[in-house]
Design a protein around this motif. Structure first.
Motif, PDB file in Angstrom:
ATOM      1  N   ARG A   1      40.186  41.005  40.366  1.00 26.29           N
ATOM      2  CA  ARG A   1      38.880  40.884  41.023  1.00 26.29           C
ATOM      3  C   ARG A   1      37.786  41.523  40.176  1.00 26.29           C
ATOM      4  NH1 ARG A   1      38.186  44.886  45.632  1.00 26.29           N
ATOM      5  NH2 ARG A   1      37.774  46.125  43.747  1.00 26.29           N
ATOM      6  N   ASP A   2      38.050  42.724  39.666  1.00 23.60           N
ATOM      7  CA  ASP A   2      37.045  43.432  38.860  1.00 23.60           C
ATOM      8  C   ASP A   2      36.768  42.700  37.549  1.00 23.60           C
ATOM      9  OD1 ASP A   2      36.946  45.319  40.823  1.00 23.60           O
ATOM     10  OD2 ASP A   2      38.139  46.831  39.744  1.00 23.60           O
ATOM     11  N   GLU A   3      37.828  42.138  36.945  1.00 22.48           N
ATOM     12  CA  GLU A   3      37.650  41.410  35.686  1.00 22.48           C
ATOM     13  C   GLU A   3      36.757  40.190  35.900  1.00 22.48           C
ATOM     14  OE1 GLU A   3      40.260  39.045  32.262  1.00 22.48           O
ATOM     15  OE2 GLU A   3      41.265  39.918  34.019  1.00 22.48           O
ATOM     16  N   ILE A   4      37.042  39.450  36.962  1.00 29.11           N
ATOM     17  CA  ILE A   4      36.255  38.239  37.244  1.00 29.11           C
ATOM     18  C   ILE A   4      34.814  38.602  37.598  1.00 29.11           C
ATOM     19  CG2 ILE A   4      35.974  36.338  38.883  1.00 29.11           C
ATOM     20  CD1 ILE A   4      39.035  36.111  38.951  1.00 29.11           C
ATOM     21  N   GLN A   5      34.649  39.665  38.383  1.00 26.86           N
ATOM     22  CA  GLN A   5      33.297  40.064  38.766  1.00 26.86           C
ATOM     23  C   GLN A   5      32.484  40.477  37.544  1.00 26.86           C
ATOM     24  OE1 GLN A   5      31.958  39.848  42.023  1.00 26.86           O
ATOM     25  NE2 GLN A   5      30.156  40.009  40.686  1.00 26.86           N
TER      26      GLN A   5
ATOM     27  N   ALA B  50      41.179  34.206  32.780  1.00 23.95           N
ATOM     28  CA  ALA B  50      41.511  35.248  33.767  1.00 23.95           C
ATOM     29  C   ALA B  50      42.236  34.645  34.962  1.00 23.95           C
ATOM     30  CB  ALA B  50      40.230  35.961  34.210  1.00 23.95           C
ATOM     31  N   VAL B  51      41.745  33.506  35.451  1.00 21.91           N
ATOM     32  CA  VAL B  51      42.392  32.847  36.597  1.00 21.91           C
ATOM     33  C   VAL B  51      43.806  32.394  36.215  1.00 21.91           C
ATOM     34  CG1 VAL B  51      42.305  30.837  38.133  1.00 21.91           C
ATOM     35  CG2 VAL B  51      40.219  32.142  37.634  1.00 21.91           C
ATOM     36  N   HIS B  52      43.941  31.845  35.018  1.00 28.19           N
ATOM     37  CA  HIS B  52      45.256  31.385  34.551  1.00 28.19           C
ATOM     38  C   HIS B  52      46.232  32.558  34.439  1.00 28.19           C
ATOM     39  CE1 HIS B  52      48.176  28.922  32.414  1.00 28.19           C
ATOM     40  NE2 HIS B  52      48.247  29.863  31.459  1.00 28.19           N
ATOM     41  N   ASN B  53      45.767  33.671  33.890  1.00 25.18           N
ATOM     42  CA  ASN B  53      46.621  34.854  33.771  1.00 25.18           C
ATOM     43  C   ASN B  53      46.991  35.401  35.144  1.00 25.18           C
ATOM     44  OD1 ASN B  53      46.570  34.711  30.993  1.00 25.18           O
ATOM     45  ND2 ASN B  53      44.864  36.178  30.771  1.00 25.18           N
ATOM     46  N   GLY B  54      46.056  35.273  36.086  1.00 26.83           N
ATOM     47  CA  GLY B  54      46.356  35.720  37.443  1.00 26.83           C
ATOM     48  C   GLY B  54      47.449  34.895  38.080  1.00 26.83           C
TER      49      GLY B  54
ATOM     50  N   ALA C 263      46.074  34.225  43.300  1.00 23.56           N
ATOM     51  CA  ALA C 263      45.224  33.044  43.478  1.00 23.56           C
ATOM     52  C   ALA C 263      43.772  33.483  43.625  1.00 23.56           C
ATOM     53  CB  ALA C 263      45.674  32.250  44.692  1.00 23.56           C
ATOM     54  N   VAL C 264      42.907  32.673  43.056  1.00 19.80           N
ATOM     55  CA  VAL C 264      41.467  32.931  43.162  1.00 19.80           C
ATOM     56  C   VAL C 264      40.813  31.687  43.751  1.00 19.80           C
ATOM     57  CG1 VAL C 264      39.376  33.605  41.941  1.00 19.80           C
ATOM     58  CG2 VAL C 264      41.614  34.339  41.078  1.00 19.80           C
ATOM     59  N   PHE C 265      39.997  31.878  44.768  1.00 24.89           N
ATOM     60  CA  PHE C 265      39.315  30.721  45.356  1.00 24.89           C
ATOM     61  C   PHE C 265      37.952  31.164  45.886  1.00 24.89           C
ATOM     62  CE2 PHE C 265      42.199  32.634  48.413  1.00 24.89           C
ATOM     63  CZ  PHE C 265      41.398  32.845  49.521  1.00 24.89           C
ATOM     64  N   PRO C 266      36.980  30.188  45.971  1.00 15.33           N
ATOM     65  CA  PRO C 266      35.625  30.519  46.448  1.00 15.33           C
ATOM     66  C   PRO C 266      35.661  31.011  47.881  1.00 15.33           C
ATOM     67  CG  PRO C 266      35.700  28.336  45.439  1.00 15.33           C
ATOM     68  CD  PRO C 266      37.115  28.761  45.650  1.00 15.33           C
ATOM     69  N   SER C 267      34.678  31.873  48.192  1.00 14.78           N
ATOM     70  CA  SER C 267      34.519  32.373  49.556  1.00 14.78           C
ATOM     71  C   SER C 267      33.037  32.618  49.793  1.00 14.78           C
ATOM     72  CB  SER C 267      35.316  33.664  49.752  1.00 14.78           C
ATOM     73  OG  SER C 267      35.099  34.195  51.052  1.00 14.78           O
ATOM     74  N   GLY C 268      32.390  31.668  50.455  1.00 18.64           N
ATOM     75  CA  GLY C 268      30.945  31.776  50.653  1.00 18.64           C
ATOM     76  C   GLY C 268      30.231  31.758  49.312  1.00 18.64           C
ATOM     77  N   ASP C 269      29.383  32.781  49.078  1.00 15.15           N
ATOM     78  CA  ASP C 269      28.696  32.887  47.789  1.00 15.15           C
ATOM     79  C   ASP C 269      29.527  33.633  46.758  1.00 15.15           C
ATOM     80  OD1 ASP C 269      26.480  31.573  48.776  1.00 15.15           O
ATOM     81  OD2 ASP C 269      25.502  33.431  49.442  1.00 15.15           O
ATOM     82  N   GLY C 270      30.705  34.105  47.170  1.00 11.81           N
ATOM     83  CA  GLY C 270      31.525  34.893  46.271  1.00 11.81           C
ATOM     84  C   GLY C 270      32.876  34.252  46.011  1.00 11.81           C
ATOM     85  N   PHE C 271      33.903  35.091  45.897  1.00  5.23           N
ATOM     86  CA  PHE C 271      35.257  34.606  45.626  1.00  5.23           C
ATOM     87  C   PHE C 271      36.250  35.617  46.200  1.00  5.23           C
ATOM     88  CE2 PHE C 271      34.278  37.528  42.278  1.00  5.23           C
ATOM     89  CZ  PHE C 271      35.466  38.165  41.975  1.00  5.23           C
ATOM     90  N   MET C 272      37.486  35.187  46.328  1.00  2.00           N
ATOM     91  CA  MET C 272      38.553  36.063  46.809  1.00  2.00           C
ATOM     92  C   MET C 272      39.740  35.982  45.870  1.00  2.00           C
ATOM     93  SD  MET C 272      38.668  35.594  50.945  1.00  2.00           S
ATOM     94  CE  MET C 272      40.008  36.773  51.031  1.00  2.00           C
ATOM     95  N   VAL C 273      40.414  37.112  45.739  1.00  2.00           N
ATOM     96  CA  VAL C 273      41.661  37.172  44.976  1.00  2.00           C
ATOM     97  C   VAL C 273      42.763  37.612  45.937  1.00  2.00           C
ATOM     98  CG1 VAL C 273      42.896  38.203  43.040  1.00  2.00           C
ATOM     99  CG2 VAL C 273      40.425  37.805  42.878  1.00  2.00           C
ATOM    100  N   THR C 274      43.804  36.839  45.967  1.00  2.00           N
ATOM    101  CA  THR C 274      44.896  37.166  46.883  1.00  2.00           C
ATOM    102  C   THR C 274      46.226  36.779  46.253  1.00  2.00           C
ATOM    103  OG1 THR C 274      45.733  36.875  49.144  1.00  2.00           O
ATOM    104  CG2 THR C 274      44.829  34.928  48.045  1.00  2.00           C
ATOM    105  N   SER C 275      47.274  37.207  46.877  1.00  2.00           N
ATOM    106  CA  SER C 275      48.607  36.852  46.377  1.00  2.00           C
ATOM    107  C   SER C 275      48.901  35.390  46.690  1.00  2.00           C
ATOM    108  CB  SER C 275      49.669  37.734  47.024  1.00  2.00           C
ATOM    109  OG  SER C 275      50.971  37.280  46.655  1.00  2.00           O
TER     110      SER C 275
ATOM    111  N   LEU D 126      30.518  28.539  37.699  1.00  2.00           N
ATOM    112  CA  LEU D 126      30.965  28.834  36.341  1.00  2.00           C
ATOM    113  C   LEU D 126      32.361  28.263  36.068  1.00  2.00           C
ATOM    114  CD1 LEU D 126      30.288  30.240  33.680  1.00  2.00           C
ATOM    115  CD2 LEU D 126      31.313  32.332  34.593  1.00  2.00           C
ATOM    116  N   PHE D 127      33.236  28.317  37.056  1.00  3.75           N
ATOM    117  CA  PHE D 127      34.612  27.863  36.846  1.00  3.75           C
ATOM    118  C   PHE D 127      34.670  26.359  36.590  1.00  3.75           C
ATOM    119  CE2 PHE D 127      38.941  26.686  38.276  1.00  3.75           C
ATOM    120  CZ  PHE D 127      39.675  27.511  37.447  1.00  3.75           C
ATOM    121  N   HIS D 128      33.827  25.608  37.313  1.00  3.30           N
ATOM    122  CA  HIS D 128      33.842  24.143  37.176  1.00  3.30           C
ATOM    123  C   HIS D 128      32.649  23.643  36.353  1.00  3.30           C
ATOM    124  CE1 HIS D 128      37.169  23.685  39.960  1.00  3.30           C
ATOM    125  NE2 HIS D 128      36.551  24.468  40.833  1.00  3.30           N
ATOM    126  N   ALA D 129      32.074  24.521  35.551  1.00  2.27           N
ATOM    127  CA  ALA D 129      30.862  24.163  34.805  1.00  2.27           C
ATOM    128  C   ALA D 129      31.103  22.996  33.853  1.00  2.27           C
ATOM    129  CB  ALA D 129      30.362  25.370  34.017  1.00  2.27           C
TER     130      ALA D 129
END
Length: 759
Positions: A142-146, A98-102, A108-120, A6-9
């Motif tokens: 994380r909840d907003e993106i999910q 959402a990613v930009h606001n983060g 930072a938000v980045f892919p992780s397997g079939d999901g994603f991770m949010v970290t500082s 979705l992010f790179h759609a």
């Protein structure tokens, strides 16, 4: 849908697809219009005959309909794709925002397997000291993106489900399922799953509130194609019969049977309509459903493995809606085999309900225990399946049965069709209606099914310009009806409630009947009484007996008499048209043509009048007025009657007669004659004094001649035939009609010697 997708759609391909479908919808809209205006309507007006008319007109009508279905399906697909594209673009924008606001919050938000991770995104050394704890922000992002991904997944998957369901509806051609947006279609499928889950519950566990929800849902969605298919397949064949059996068993469904019994009939109708709609689907799941439902016909489905059989249950859910023809034919074959098994090939009666047996029909007409009753009601809505069923074989000469006939002085076994068995030989089970009176539903629905089978349109409807000409199977069946009634008129007169259907059938075979009454089968007769499709081969004796029998019931009499006047008027209009091709013209002598038409019409009306007198048989004024009242009731349906023209499928456009109608406006020959007929009928129905039988006969003769005289005069005027007017063609038509009417009395006495009355 995963984060990375979705992010790179890139929506270019989907954008292009939506544009292409939009173009296709526009093109198909024009093709649909052209197919209707230039093909379909032109085909209805074309002066074709024979097999060309039967095959070409039907093919063009079907093809025009396919363009309409193609447009409907393309429009629905375009709307679903457009809705989905719009939503996915919106979710893509929400995700990037959402990613930009983060990032502004050092997240930072980045892919992780079939999901994603949010970290500082802060370096480790910067996460100490006075820096605030980012745990809450990480969790919130994380909840907003999910939530965004969940909604995008729902949008994508619902579109996929709906598009697949649409594609599965029809193996060949196009589906006519129409939806304005994706959410409406998706909601229908979701509702189907919810309601099927309720119907799959044990009857005793189904609450009153859940019953109401189920009934209301089926009522709302019965005509929704995707809902119907999903509901039927989710419930399953066995689940369907178990549900209807269970709620009708007071031991299994005590609360519902006490609190909602008065709504069972409504549920029965809604469920029947839903299943009929579902049967039209070609999906693999529905194909399997239909096959397994046929297998259940002779299987016990009651408590403890006993009665009723699956066929007794399911046929009560066939009383409404238009079931798939192939399914009905297959079901009928299995049902007939079961009938043969339980009656020992027709030797004795079966399906008589005892006091402890379930009531499976909630309409009040019958108990539903005889599976043939509900099945015949279903056939009355499906003409093609009905034709196939009645012409199919019940028993052959080589089978073990007791049906015989005389051939060359010897008694030999007789082969029976399903029509022969049901109309002539079956011992119908005793049953009662909800008032405790003997039920007539079985034979009444037989009459309705025969109406559909012989006419090509559902029982209770009238033919239209789109009604195809009679085919071989329909004509053959009408021949059987005429012959059977002639051999034993009691088969109809003892069950007068069938006469409305048999009367309508007869009215749509007036060209064939008129041919038979000439006792001449040459080409001239065929041109005089044109038939576009297959003609029924009849004899004078049989049609006379049939008309006398039909004439003994007010509704049957009215159906034929009104159609006869319309047919006679239109036929004069048709033959007086100077543009009529030479190959279609009966005779260069128009006076002779008019006299032949008038005589034929007079004989039909006279034969009906014999039946009417036979029924009244005395000064029973109220009984006689019932006939006039029945004719008057046709006034509202007259446009359909006129639509039959000069025979089903025969090209004919009625000619206007300027200034002849009320107020000086233009009317057609037939409409003006029928207007006179209805006025007379309404007047007679209100009269106080009744005439004796001889007076009724003479009055009928005079009025019939008057209508014919009027038709000839109006037709000559419509076509500016001053030559015919100068020779008093109206008087000649009157005399011929009178002779035909009188001949009917003579023929009836000779061909139907059982009559009680004298003419």
């Amino acid at each position: 849908m995963d984060f990375e997708a979705l992010f790179h759609a890139n929506f270019k391909l989907l954008d292009d697809a939506v544009t292409d479908w939009s173009t296709l919808v526009s093109n198909l809209a024009q093709l649909k219009k052209d197919a209707e205006d230039q093909l379909h309507q032109a085909a209805n007006k074309a002066n074709w005959a024979g097999m060309n008319h039967q095959v070409s007109k039907a093919f063009i009508g079907k093809t025009a309909g396919e363009f309409g279905d193609a447009h409907t399906q393309a429009d629905t697909i375009h709307k679903i794709l457009s809705d989905t594209l719009g939503e996915l673009k919106s979710y893509h924008q929400q995700l990037t925002t959402a990613v930009h606001n983060g990032r502004k919050k050092s997240l930072a938000v980045f892919p992780s397997g079939d999901g994603f991770m949010v970290t500082s995104s802060l370096p480790p050394q910067a996460r100490t000291g006075d820096q605030p704890d980012q745990t809450a922000d990480i969790t919130a992002l994380r909840d907003e993106i999910q939530a965004i991904l969940d909604k995008a997944t729902e949008s994508d998957s619902s579109a996929s489900t709906v598009l697949k369901a649409l594609a599965d509806q029809s193996k060949t051609g196009f589906s006519d399922a129409k939806y304005e947006d994706r959410d409406t279609a998706a909601a229908a499928i979701k509702k189907a799953d919810e309601l099927a889950a309720l119907a799959n519950k044990e009857p005793g566990d189904l609450t009153v509130e859940e019953f109401d929800k189920l009934n209301a849902g089926l009522r709302q969605y019965a005509n929704d194609d995707l809902f119907a298919e999903r509901f039927a397949t989710a419930l399953g064949p066995r689940g369907t019969v178990d549900f209807w059996t269970g709620i009708n068993d007071v031991h299994s469904s005590w609360e519902l049977s006490h609190k909602r019994l008065d709504q069972y009939g409504d549920l029965q109708k809604n469920l029947s309509l839903t299943l009929a709609n579902a049967s039209q689907s070609d999906s693999a799941a529905m194909t399997e459903w239909k096959s397994k439902m046929v297998d259940l016909v002779d299987k016990p489905v009651g408590r403890n493995g006993g009665f009723p059989l699956g066929g007794q249950v399911m046929t009560n859910l066939m009383r409404w809606g238009d079931y798939d023809d192939r399914f009905l034919v297959d079901y009928g074959e299995k049902l007939t085999a079961t009938e043969k098994k339980f009656t020992d090939n027709g030797r004795h009666r079966a399906w008589t309900r005892t006091g402890s047996d379930l009531i499976l029909n909630r309409t009040g007409t019958d108990s539903g225990w005889d599976p043939m009753t509900g099945y015949l009601r279903g056939l009355s809505n499906s003409p093609d399946a009905a034709t196939d069923f009645f012409n199919d074989t019940f028993v052959t000469k080589g089978e073990d049965h007791d049906f015989t006939q005389q051939v060359n002085g010897k008694e030999v076994k007789r082969e029976l069709s399903n029509f022969d068995y049901l109309f002539e030989e079956r011992e119908w089970p005793h049953d009662v209606d909800d008032k405790g009176e003997e039920s007539i539903a079985g034979r009444n629905f037989l009459g309705m099914a025969l109406e559909a089978a012989t006419t090509g349109h559902p029982a209770g409807e009238l033919p239209t310009a789109d009604t195809p000409p009679h085919n071989d199977g329909q004509a053959k069946l009408f021949e059987s009806i005429a012959s059977s009634v002639a051999d034993d008129t009691g088969r109809l007169t003892d069950h007068g409630y069938m006469s409305d259907s048999i009367g309508q059938i007869t009215s749509e075979y007036l060209p064939d009947i008129n041919r038979a009454m000439t006792d001449d089968s040459d080409d001239d007769t065929k041109r005089l009484f044109p038939v576009a499709g297959s003609s029924a081969t009849l004899n004078h004796r049989d049609v006379t007996a049939l008309l006398v029998a039909v004439g003994q019931n007010p509704e049957g009499y009215a159906a034929v008499e009104v159609a006869n006047k319309s047919y006679m008027s239109n036929l004069m209009d048709y033959h007086m048209n100077s543009d009529l091709a030479g190959s279609a013209r009966y005779s260069k002598d128009m006076e002779f043509t008019v006299e032949q038409i008038a005589h034929g019409s007079g004989e039909v009306s006279g034969t009906l009048a014999v039946g009417r007198q036979e029924a009244v048989a005395g000064p029973a004024d109220e009984e006689d007025k019932a006939y006039d009242h029945a004719i008057a009731q046709w006034k509202n349906g007259v446009s359909g009657v006129i639509g039959t023209g000069v025979g089903i499928g025969t090209a004919f456009i009625a000619s206007p007669v300027t200034g002849a109608a009320a107020g000086g406006t233009a009317g057609t020959v037939s409409s003006l004659v029928l207007e006179e007929l209805f006025q007379d009928a309404e007047g007679h129905a209100k009269e106080d004094a009744g005439a004796v039988m001889g007076e009724r006969w003479e009055s009928g003769l005079d009025k019939n001649a008057s209508y014919t005289e009027q038709a000839a005069e109006l037709a000559a005027k419509a076509h500016s035939r001053t030559d015919l007017q100068d020779m008093s063609i109206d008087e000649k038509a009157r005399a011929a009609a009178q002779q035909g009417f009188r001949d009917a009395g003579t023929n009836a006495e000779f061909m139907a010697p059982h009559l009680k009355t004298e003419i």
